[in-house]
Design a protein around this motif. Structure first.
Motif, PDB file in Angstrom:
ATOM      1  N   ASP A  11     -24.536  -7.238  -0.322  1.00  0.00           N
ATOM      2  CA  ASP A  11     -23.496  -7.825   0.525  1.00  0.00           C
ATOM      3  C   ASP A  11     -22.489  -6.779   0.985  1.00  0.00           C
ATOM      4  O   ASP A  11     -21.345  -7.098   1.277  1.00  0.00           O
ATOM      5  N   CYS A  12     -22.911  -5.518   1.055  1.00  0.00           N
ATOM      6  CA  CYS A  12     -21.959  -4.444   1.325  1.00  0.00           C
ATOM      7  C   CYS A  12     -21.240  -4.586   2.658  1.00  0.00           C
ATOM      8  O   CYS A  12     -20.043  -4.308   2.747  1.00  0.00           O
ATOM      9  N   TYR A  13     -21.943  -4.999   3.708  1.00  0.00           N
ATOM     10  CA  TYR A  13     -21.295  -5.099   5.018  1.00  0.00           C
ATOM     11  C   TYR A  13     -20.223  -6.188   5.008  1.00  0.00           C
ATOM     12  O   TYR A  13     -19.097  -5.969   5.457  1.00  0.00           O
ATOM     13  N   GLU A  14     -20.557  -7.344   4.472  1.00  0.00           N
ATOM     14  CA  GLU A  14     -19.588  -8.429   4.370  1.00  0.00           C
ATOM     15  C   GLU A  14     -18.432  -8.046   3.443  1.00  0.00           C
ATOM     16  O   GLU A  14     -17.258  -8.249   3.761  1.00  0.00           O
ATOM     17  N   SER A  15     -18.761  -7.485   2.301  1.00  0.00           N
ATOM     18  CA  SER A  15     -17.748  -7.096   1.325  1.00  0.00           C
ATOM     19  C   SER A  15     -16.772  -6.074   1.898  1.00  0.00           C
ATOM     20  O   SER A  15     -15.559  -6.176   1.698  1.00  0.00           O
ATOM     21  N   ALA A  16     -17.284  -5.092   2.620  1.00  0.00           N
ATOM     22  CA  ALA A  16     -16.416  -4.053   3.189  1.00  0.00           C
ATOM     23  C   ALA A  16     -15.477  -4.629   4.243  1.00  0.00           C
ATOM     24  O   ALA A  16     -14.283  -4.309   4.267  1.00  0.00           O
ATOM     25  N   VAL A  17     -16.003  -5.500   5.101  1.00  0.00           N
ATOM     26  CA  VAL A  17     -15.159  -6.125   6.130  1.00  0.00           C
ATOM     27  C   VAL A  17     -14.065  -6.962   5.473  1.00  0.00           C
ATOM     28  O   VAL A  17     -12.884  -6.857   5.825  1.00  0.00           O
ATOM     29  N   LYS A  18     -14.442  -7.792   4.527  1.00  0.00           N
ATOM     30  CA  LYS A  18     -13.449  -8.644   3.858  1.00  0.00           C
ATOM     31  C   LYS A  18     -12.436  -7.816   3.079  1.00  0.00           C
ATOM     32  O   LYS A  18     -11.246  -8.149   3.045  1.00  0.00           O
ATOM     33  N   SER A  19     -12.887  -6.730   2.467  1.00  0.00           N
ATOM     34  CA  SER A  19     -11.963  -5.847   1.742  1.00  0.00           C
ATOM     35  C   SER A  19     -10.935  -5.244   2.688  1.00  0.00           C
ATOM     36  O   SER A  19      -9.758  -5.097   2.340  1.00  0.00           O
ATOM     37  N   PHE A  20     -11.367  -4.893   3.902  1.00  0.00           N
ATOM     38  CA  PHE A  20     -10.461  -4.336   4.915  1.00  0.00           C
ATOM     39  C   PHE A  20      -9.472  -5.419   5.353  1.00  0.00           C
ATOM     40  O   PHE A  20      -8.259  -5.181   5.426  1.00  0.00           O
ATOM     41  N   MET A  21      -9.966  -6.608   5.637  1.00  0.00           N
ATOM     42  CA  MET A  21      -9.103  -7.696   6.104  1.00  0.00           C
ATOM     43  C   MET A  21      -8.067  -8.101   5.047  1.00  0.00           C
ATOM     44  O   MET A  21      -6.952  -8.485   5.385  1.00  0.00           O
ATOM     45  N   GLU A  22      -8.456  -7.992   3.778  1.00  0.00           N
ATOM     46  CA  GLU A  22      -7.589  -8.435   2.684  1.00  0.00           C
ATOM     47  C   GLU A  22      -6.811  -7.296   2.030  1.00  0.00           C
ATOM     48  O   GLU A  22      -6.148  -7.508   1.016  1.00  0.00           O
ATOM     49  N   ASN A  23      -6.884  -6.088   2.611  1.00  0.00           N
ATOM     50  CA  ASN A  23      -6.180  -4.921   2.040  1.00  0.00           C
ATOM     51  C   ASN A  23      -6.453  -4.776   0.541  1.00  0.00           C
ATOM     52  O   ASN A  23      -5.538  -4.552  -0.256  1.00  0.00           O
ATOM     53  N   LYS A  24      -7.715  -4.869   0.142  1.00  0.00           N
ATOM     54  CA  LYS A  24      -8.085  -4.885  -1.280  1.00  0.00           C
ATOM     55  C   LYS A  24      -7.601  -3.665  -2.060  1.00  0.00           C
ATOM     56  O   LYS A  24      -7.413  -3.741  -3.271  1.00  0.00           O
ATOM     57  N   TRP A  25      -7.397  -2.521  -1.406  1.00  0.00           N
ATOM     58  CA  TRP A  25      -6.925  -1.324  -2.101  1.00  0.00           C
ATOM     59  C   TRP A  25      -5.547  -1.528  -2.706  1.00  0.00           C
ATOM     60  O   TRP A  25      -5.192  -0.858  -3.650  1.00  0.00           O
ATOM     61  N   THR A  26      -4.780  -2.487  -2.172  1.00  0.00           N
ATOM     62  CA  THR A  26      -3.433  -2.729  -2.714  1.00  0.00           C
ATOM     63  C   THR A  26      -3.497  -3.283  -4.140  1.00  0.00           C
ATOM     64  O   THR A  26      -2.529  -3.157  -4.885  1.00  0.00           O
ATOM     65  N   GLU A  27      -4.626  -3.874  -4.520  1.00  0.00           N
ATOM     66  CA  GLU A  27      -4.775  -4.393  -5.879  1.00  0.00           C
ATOM     67  C   GLU A  27      -4.784  -3.262  -6.911  1.00  0.00           C
ATOM     68  O   GLU A  27      -4.625  -3.510  -8.099  1.00  0.00           O
ATOM     69  N   SER A  28      -4.951  -2.031  -6.448  1.00  0.00           N
ATOM     70  CA  SER A  28      -4.909  -0.864  -7.327  1.00  0.00           C
ATOM     71  C   SER A  28      -3.582  -0.129  -7.196  1.00  0.00           C
ATOM     72  O   SER A  28      -3.450   1.009  -7.654  1.00  0.00           O
ATOM     73  N   GLY A  29      -2.617  -0.750  -6.545  1.00  0.00           N
ATOM     74  CA  GLY A  29      -1.287  -0.170  -6.425  1.00  0.00           C
ATOM     75  C   GLY A  29      -1.089   0.761  -5.244  1.00  0.00           C
ATOM     76  O   GLY A  29      -0.043   1.389  -5.116  1.00  0.00           O
ATOM     77  N   LEU A  30      -2.080   0.853  -4.365  1.00  0.00           N
ATOM     78  CA  LEU A  30      -1.939   1.713  -3.183  1.00  0.00           C
ATOM     79  C   LEU A  30      -1.184   0.969  -2.082  1.00  0.00           C
ATOM     80  O   LEU A  30      -1.237  -0.255  -2.003  1.00  0.00           O
ATOM     81  N   PRO A  31      -0.476   1.705  -1.203  1.00  0.00           N
ATOM     82  CA  PRO A  31       0.275   1.061  -0.119  1.00  0.00           C
ATOM     83  C   PRO A  31      -0.648   0.318   0.851  1.00  0.00           C
ATOM     84  O   PRO A  31      -1.810   0.693   1.024  1.00  0.00           O
ATOM     85  N   PRO A  32      -0.121  -0.735   1.499  1.00  0.00           N
ATOM     86  CA  PRO A  32      -0.949  -1.580   2.362  1.00  0.00           C
ATOM     87  C   PRO A  32      -1.248  -1.020   3.750  1.00  0.00           C
ATOM     88  O   PRO A  32      -1.710  -1.755   4.610  1.00  0.00           O
ATOM     89  N   GLU A  33      -1.053   0.249   3.976  1.00  0.00           N
ATOM     90  CA  GLU A  33      -1.233   0.846   5.301  1.00  0.00           C
ATOM     91  C   GLU A  33      -2.703   0.882   5.719  1.00  0.00           C
ATOM     92  O   GLU A  33      -3.470   1.727   5.267  1.00  0.00           O
ATOM     93  N   ARG A  34      -3.082  -0.005   6.620  1.00  0.00           N
ATOM     94  CA  ARG A  34      -4.473  -0.056   7.105  1.00  0.00           C
ATOM     95  C   ARG A  34      -4.859   1.165   7.921  1.00  0.00           C
ATOM     96  O   ARG A  34      -6.019   1.563   7.939  1.00  0.00           O
ATOM     97  N   LYS A  35      -3.897   1.758   8.607  1.00  0.00           N
ATOM     98  CA  LYS A  35      -4.234   2.864   9.515  1.00  0.00           C
ATOM     99  C   LYS A  35      -4.788   4.078   8.774  1.00  0.00           C
ATOM    100  O   LYS A  35      -5.405   4.943   9.386  1.00  0.00           O
ATOM    101  N   LYS A  36      -4.624   4.136   7.470  1.00  0.00           N
ATOM    102  CA  LYS A  36      -5.151   5.258   6.691  1.00  0.00           C
ATOM    103  C   LYS A  36      -6.577   5.014   6.206  1.00  0.00           C
ATOM    104  O   LYS A  36      -7.189   5.894   5.617  1.00  0.00           O
ATOM    105  N   TRP A  37      -7.115   3.821   6.465  1.00  0.00           N
ATOM    106  CA  TRP A  37      -8.452   3.450   6.011  1.00  0.00           C
ATOM    107  C   TRP A  37      -9.383   3.248   7.201  1.00  0.00           C
ATOM    108  O   TRP A  37      -8.944   2.857   8.274  1.00  0.00           O
ATOM    109  N   THR A  38     -10.655   3.506   6.977  1.00  0.00           N
ATOM    110  CA  THR A  38     -11.683   3.184   7.965  1.00  0.00           C
ATOM    111  C   THR A  38     -12.821   2.457   7.262  1.00  0.00           C
ATOM    112  O   THR A  38     -13.043   2.639   6.063  1.00  0.00           O
TER     113      THR A  38
END
Length: 140
Positions: A11-38
């Motif tokens: 489910d990598c394609y779905e998971s990656a899209v949803k992770s981007f939409m939900e700013n999942k990296w913030t759950e690890s304490g990283l800032p919510p800045e989407r522009k730094k992610w691709t």
């Protein structure tokens, strides 16, 4: 260690899209800045029963921090990109490696009505997957 084959469809394609939409990296304490992610659509090399077989894969990438976020199949997490690329044998110079900003991702979702891969990248990945599986004797 390599990416292992699972009997269940990935489910990598779905998971990656949803992770981007939900700013999942913030759950690890990283800032919510989407522009730094691709969002990345690329290829990895399999292990176990599909040892050496190339297959399409998707994950999030932050070049500035040198991190990959991969939550496919409800596993993984944040990994240093150099380690992730080595373990999965991700090689942007040899295989398709396409990065999408958040707005680009949304546009592709709307245009193609699928989580990916999209357009020419889909064609490239599908061709290499087929050739790789055939060479490994996994398809006739």
């Amino acid at each position: 260690m390599r990416i292992e084959y699972t009997a269940a469809k990935g489910d990598c394609y779905e998971s990656a899209v949803k992770s981007f939409m939900e700013n999942k990296w913030t759950e690890s304490g990283l800032p919510p800045e989407r522009k730094k992610w691709t969002l990345v659509h690329t290829m990895c090399r399999g292990g176990g029963p599909i040892e050496g077989v190339r297959f399409g894969h998707a994950f999030l990438f932050n070049r500035e921090l040198g991190l990959v976020l991969d939550l496919a199949n409800s596993r993984g997490g944040l990994v240093p990109s150099h380690r992730y690329f080595k373990v999965g044998d991700v090689d942007p110079d040899l295989y398709p490696f396409h990065e999408y900003t958040y707005p680009e991702m949304v546009a592709e979702l709307v245009a193609h009505e699928t989580y990916g891969p999209w357009g020419k990248v889909d064609e490239e990945i599908t061709k290499i997957e087929s050739e790789s599986m055939e060479a490994a004797g996994l398809v006739k």
